[in-house]
Design a protein around this motif. Structure first.
Motif, short mmCIF file in Angstrom:
data_model
loop_
_atom_site.label_atom_id
_atom_site.label_comp_id
_atom_site.label_asym_id
_atom_site.label_seq_id
_atom_site.Cartn_x
_atom_site.Cartn_y
_atom_site.Cartn_z
N ARG C 100 0.82 -1.21 0.00
CA ARG C 100 0.00 0.00 0.00
C ARG C 100 0.85 1.26 0.00
O ARG C 100 0.34 2.35 -0.29
N ASP C 101 2.12 1.14 0.37
CA ASP C 101 3.00 2.31 0.34
C ASP C 101 4.42 1.81 0.55
O ASP C 101 4.64 0.61 0.72
N VAL C 102 5.39 2.73 0.53
CA VAL C 102 6.75 2.33 0.88
C VAL C 102 6.84 2.18 2.39
O VAL C 102 5.93 2.59 3.12
N ALA C 103 7.94 1.62 2.89
CA ALA C 103 8.07 1.33 4.32
C ALA C 103 7.99 2.60 5.16
O ALA C 103 7.39 2.62 6.23
N PHE C 104 8.62 3.68 4.68
CA PHE C 104 8.70 4.90 5.51
C PHE C 104 8.19 6.11 4.73
O PHE C 104 8.97 6.89 4.18
N PRO C 105 6.85 6.29 4.69
CA PRO C 105 6.30 7.37 3.88
C PRO C 105 6.78 8.76 4.29
O PRO C 105 7.01 9.61 3.43
N ARG C 106 6.97 8.99 5.59
CA ARG C 106 7.40 10.32 6.01
C ARG C 106 8.85 10.58 5.58
O ARG C 106 9.21 11.68 5.20
N ILE C 164 20.17 8.94 -0.13
CA ILE C 164 20.31 7.89 0.89
C ILE C 164 18.95 7.49 1.45
O ILE C 164 18.64 6.30 1.59
N VAL C 168 17.29 3.78 1.57
CA VAL C 168 16.87 3.10 2.81
C VAL C 168 15.42 2.64 2.67
O VAL C 168 15.07 1.50 3.00
N ILE C 171 14.99 -0.47 0.22
CA ILE C 171 15.45 -1.76 0.72
C ILE C 171 14.48 -2.30 1.77
O ILE C 171 14.07 -3.47 1.73
N ALA C 172 14.08 -1.45 2.72
CA ALA C 172 13.16 -1.91 3.76
C ALA C 172 11.83 -2.34 3.13
O ALA C 172 11.25 -3.36 3.53
N LYS C 176 10.20 -6.11 3.48
CA LYS C 176 9.11 -6.33 4.42
C LYS C 176 7.71 -6.16 3.87
O LYS C 176 6.75 -6.53 4.53
N LEU C 177 7.55 -5.57 2.68
CA LEU C 177 6.19 -5.24 2.25
C LEU C 177 5.75 -5.98 1.00
O LEU C 177 4.85 -5.54 0.30
N ILE C 202 23.19 3.54 -0.52
CA ILE C 202 23.50 3.56 0.91
C ILE C 202 24.99 3.47 1.18
O ILE C 202 25.51 4.13 2.07
#
Lengths: 221, 122, 537
Positions: C100-106, C164, C168, C171-172, C176-177, C202
């Motif tokens: 539904r989105d990338v691991a770290f939207p913010r 960077i 990050v 990769i996450a 995981k998603l 990275i």
């Protein structure tokens, strides 16, 4: 009870679960990977400085030796001990969060913050002493009576490396302060303590960098 | 193992690691005073002790020993890249040849004549 | 296509500026990087105009130096490095994975704002004096020259962090998603390519960070690490700089290759030949890319032993790239080729990248490079791989995913005209440069010997044809946005997950999280009628 436990009790959706993850465990694991990746970038950032230092030291062994004689080993060792103990208190903080011990979490976070403050205090003392003696980086070098030329280059590295490290300590203190606030608010529980865990990882890296800085700058001759 | 016993074990581990780290710090300072022969060996000894300390922090404080292998893979890869950077830079710096001043002078003369040719053609 | 989608579900400036939706962030990156490309392109046209005559044509030498420096810096840091990963990749990666989105939207939004900040700083340097060091900022010139070097080095530092953070995130996200059932070898190859790119982002970018920081400190404090007068080593700067900048060129090409791996199977209607070979070769390229940076420094004073070692390792890095080219061609063999714009650009990529890659081997050979270093041969080589390679692949990807991103189909007729102009113009511009470089024409020279003028004229005229093709491309793509949304969910007959949702997708990507039970290129055979009618099925 923590805020998240209260929310669950009332049948609410996990307050800290982001919508694109299906549970806190997946979110925590993703964040951990993210933090390790970030730590690797820090290793390479500082690593570049270590490489530069190593080469310059090799090219100017005598000047670097002279430079390091000006550094106070006792203060350096004291700072090493301070950071190592702060790593211990940080690890204990993470442990407290994982076992749901809110009181100890707060105590250990505060202790870590205190030790970090001591570290910066010692560094401030060291720096002001250097400024007083005219041992400044690069073109601001004012010290006289050096046995060999080029000692300014050593101090260039000394200030850049410890300065950048100090900035990272400061950033860590801000992060730990923010964790402290969240801990007091009751945000953390055994099922959600990943911010504490991740900040801990960052803090241990900051400690690790100093573990290498101390012998290279203060000790080896 | 009960949660309480497990917790005690973890705390004991952290305390032991801290004690080891402090002991190693003392050893580092003492070892710095000992002359091991060459400057190179002194550096190697100091860095080796530092690496033991760093490993303890990584394995126990940072939980690499008990976490999923991915974290360790990421960490080690970073270290490997740093090692490559270091090795090649040192290799270059250590194996450079000294250029005779007469040769350098010849190169400058030749370059100057080519520049003059370009400038006069424009 | 008539339903609400990520473009329409929320409106207003604030909904864009504070969005956490990877698709909107991707679109913002797209327009920003294309704007940067336009600026870099204008500079290129000015450079080529100046080089029409052997002496002064329309600007003085100082301005010329600033022009090519800015052209390089803008194209590399503001266009090529972010474009495919941050613009197309951000949009498409979660969709390809069924997330539904990338691991770290913010963090994603932060990455975009860092890009904007860095871009503004770099562009501000144009007003505060410009820089004339070349995009490579070699010392000791860069530590002693005037101009806006401080501002630009800080801009690069900020842009590095943008890169960077993107790495990050990717990769996450990949770890995981992934949707249920999507194991690593059922992922689309675009994901493998972006993943390998993220590894490089990275590992390499921080060294660029410390390099520009040290350059900045050298200028401000006179620290002396790179200045020979203060006991420093200027070649050390080059080691620092190229440790990042060589892997950086693989940050540029791997996403392009990733796109080609998506487009060719769909438009050949055949599963990719050698999925694992292509997947592993992406990671192999990322790994070996870190071992070859000294091939930029053969004539800088690097030791002969180090140079020889780097030369040998440089040959190794060509192998995984070649593996990919062979596998792409093998995918097309006995396939049902459908020559739409994405495929036209993909085939163009194969030819231009082959030329660019092979000429890299000339430059990687120590003995030959002594003659070719700092000539137009180098300039031609990197334009073939970066423009003929990455940029053409970017065009392929843009045309492939345009219907998905904006819900509109563009004019196929105009796309063919533009592609033809781009192909002719590009080759005219840069083939001439191989020739003049091998005959001794140095790069970054403002004045040159009259014997090179004919080839320079060919190259400049080529640049006009190329520019025309690109302007036409911009024209028909923008024109398509004024139409009513008319794109079906799956205009190309692709089997990857992004085509299972509407064009454009809803904000939450999928109505239900997809479950994956087959590979990304398992095409059902075409019925004869579909094949004659022109796909898909």
């Amino acid at each position: 009870m923590s805020k998240s436990e209260v929310a669950l009790e009332h049948g609410a959706h996990e307050p800290f679960l982001q919508h694109h993850f299906h549970d806190l465990e997946q979110q925590g694991e993703a964040s951990k990977i993210g933090m390790w990746l970030f730590l690797v970038t820090e290793i390479l950032l500082f690593g570049g400085l270590f490489v530069g230092y190593g080469i310059m030291r090799m090219l100017h062994a005598e000047a670097f030796h002279q430079g390091h004689l000006h550094l106070d080993r006792t203060l350096g060792a004291l700072n090493t001990v301070v950071l190592l103990v702060s790593s211990f208190t940080m690890a204990m903080a993470v442990h407290s969060a994982r076992t749901g011990d809110r009181k100890r979490l707060i105590v250990f976070l505060a202790a870590t913050l205190a030790f970090a403050g001591v570290f910066l205090g010692v560094k401030y003392f060291e720096y002001s002493h250097k400024f007083h003696e005219g041992l400044l980086p690069g073109k601001y070098y004012r010290h006289t009576g050096d046995a060999v030329p080029g000692v300014a280059a050593f101090f260039g590295f000394y200030f850049v490396m410890t300065g950048l490290h100090g900035l990272h300590v400061l950033a860590g203190m801000i992060a730990i302060g923010w964790l402290l606030r969240r801990a007091v608010r009751g945000d953390f529980s055994p099922s959600y303590y990943s911010p504490v865990d991740l900040t801990g990882l960052y803090w241990h890296l900051v400690d690790m960098i100093w573990i290498y800085l101390f012998p290279l700058l203060y000790l080896i001759s | 193992m009960s949660a309480h016993a497990e917790s005690y074990r973890a705390v004991r581990t952290y305390a032991l690691v801290l004690a080891s780290l402090l002991a190693l710090t003392v050893i580092t300072v003492i070892a710095a005073g000992v002359n091991f022969g060459s400057a190179f060996v002194n550096v190697v000894v100091a860095l080796a002790i530092a690496s033991v300390k760093a490993s303890l922090v990584a394995l126990y404080f940072m939980h690499l020993r008990h976490d999923r292998p991915m974290s360790a893979v990421i960490f080690v890869t970073g270290l490997a890249m740093l090692a490559i950077f270091l090795m090649f830079c040192f290799l270059d710096t250590l194996t450079r040849e000294h250029v005779e001043p007469a040769v350098t002078a010849q190169i400058y003369v030749r370059a100057a004549s080519i520049s003059a040719r370009i400038l006069s053609a424009s | 296509m008539t339903g609400a989608n990520y473009l329409t579900e929320q409106r207003g400036l604030r909904s864009w500026l504070f969005t956490l939706d990877h698709k909107r962030i991707g679109v913002m990156y797209l327009w920003s990087t294309l704007l940067a490309f336009f600026l870099g392109g204008v500079l290129a046209m000015l450079i080529r105009l100046e080089l029409l005559t052997p002496t002064r044509t329309l600007m003085d030498a100082d301005t010329y130096n600033k022009a090519f420096t800015l052209h390089g810096a803008i194209m590399i840091f503001l266009f090529i490095i972010p474009s495919i990963p941050a613009a197309l990749g951000n949009f498409v990666l979660p969709l390809l994975l069924g997330a539904r989105d990338v691991a770290f939207p913010r963090l994603n939004l932060a990455s975009y704002y860092l890009y904007v900040a860095g871009a503004l700083m770099a562009l501000a340097s144009m007003i505060t004096g410009g820089i004339d060091t070349g995009w490579t900022f070699y010392t000791p010139y860069s530590t002693s020259t005037g101009g806006a070097v401080n501002l630009v080095t800080l801009a690069v530092f900020v842009l590095g962090f943008s890169s960077i953070f993107t790495g990050v995130n990717f990769i996450a996200t990949t770890h995981k998603l992934r949707a249920p059932g999507m194991n690593w070898f059922r992922m689309p190859l675009f994901v493998w390519g972006i993943y390998a790119t993220a590894i490089i982002q990275i590992l390499a970018t921080p060294v660029l960070g410390i390099t520009v920081l040290l350059l900045f400190l050298e200028r401000v404090f006179g620290v002396g690490i790179f200045d020979p007068k203060l006991g420093g080593d200027p070649v050390l700067f080059q080691h620092f700089f190229w440790f990042y900048s060589h892997p950086a060129v693989y940050i540029m090409i791997l996403p392009g290759m990733a796109i080609i791996s998506e487009v060719i199977p769909v438009f050949s209607r055949r599963p990719i030949f050698g999925y694992r070979a292509i997947a592993f070769s992406s990671v192999a390229i990322a790994a070996v890319s870190f071992l070859v940076w000294g091939h930029h420094m053969y004539v800088s004073g690097q030791s002969v032993l180090a140079s020889a070692l780097f030369s040998f390792l440089t040959f190794l890095v060509a192998i995984p790239s070649a593996v990919k080219v062979f596998n792409w061609v093998a995918t097309m063999y006995k396939g049902s080729i459908w020559l739409q714009a994405p495929m036209i650009y993909a085939i163009m990529f194969l030819l231009l990248f082959a030329i660019g890659g092979l000429t890299g081997l000339f430059l990687g050979s120590l003995a030959v490079d002594v003659h070719l270093h700092d000539t137009y041969f180098v300039v031609a080589h990197f334009h073939y791989v970066m423009m003929g390679g990455t940029f053409i692949a970017f065009l392929a990807g843009l045309h492939y995913w345009w219907p998905k991103m904006f819900g509109r189909m563009y004019s196929e007729r105009w796309s063919r005209i533009a592609a033809a102009l781009v192909f002719v113009g590009f080759n005219a511009t840069f083939l001439a440069q191989f020739v003049m470089g091998s005959r001794g024409m140095p790069r970054r020279y403002y004045n040159y010997l009259p014997e090179f003028q004919a080839l320079h004229v060919v190259s400049t005229v080529g640049s006009w044809i190329l520019a025309l093709g690109l302007l036409i491309t911009a024209g028909y793509l923008l024109a398509s946005l004024r139409k009513r949304p008319d794109a079906p969910a799956n205009p190309w007959g692709g089997m990857t997950l992004e085509w299972q949702t509407s064009s454009p997708p809803p904000t939450h990507n999928f109505a239900a999280v997809p479950v994956v039970d087959r590979g990304p290129y398992d095409f059902p055979p075409l019925e004869a009628e579909e094949e004659l009618a022109g796909r898909p099925a």
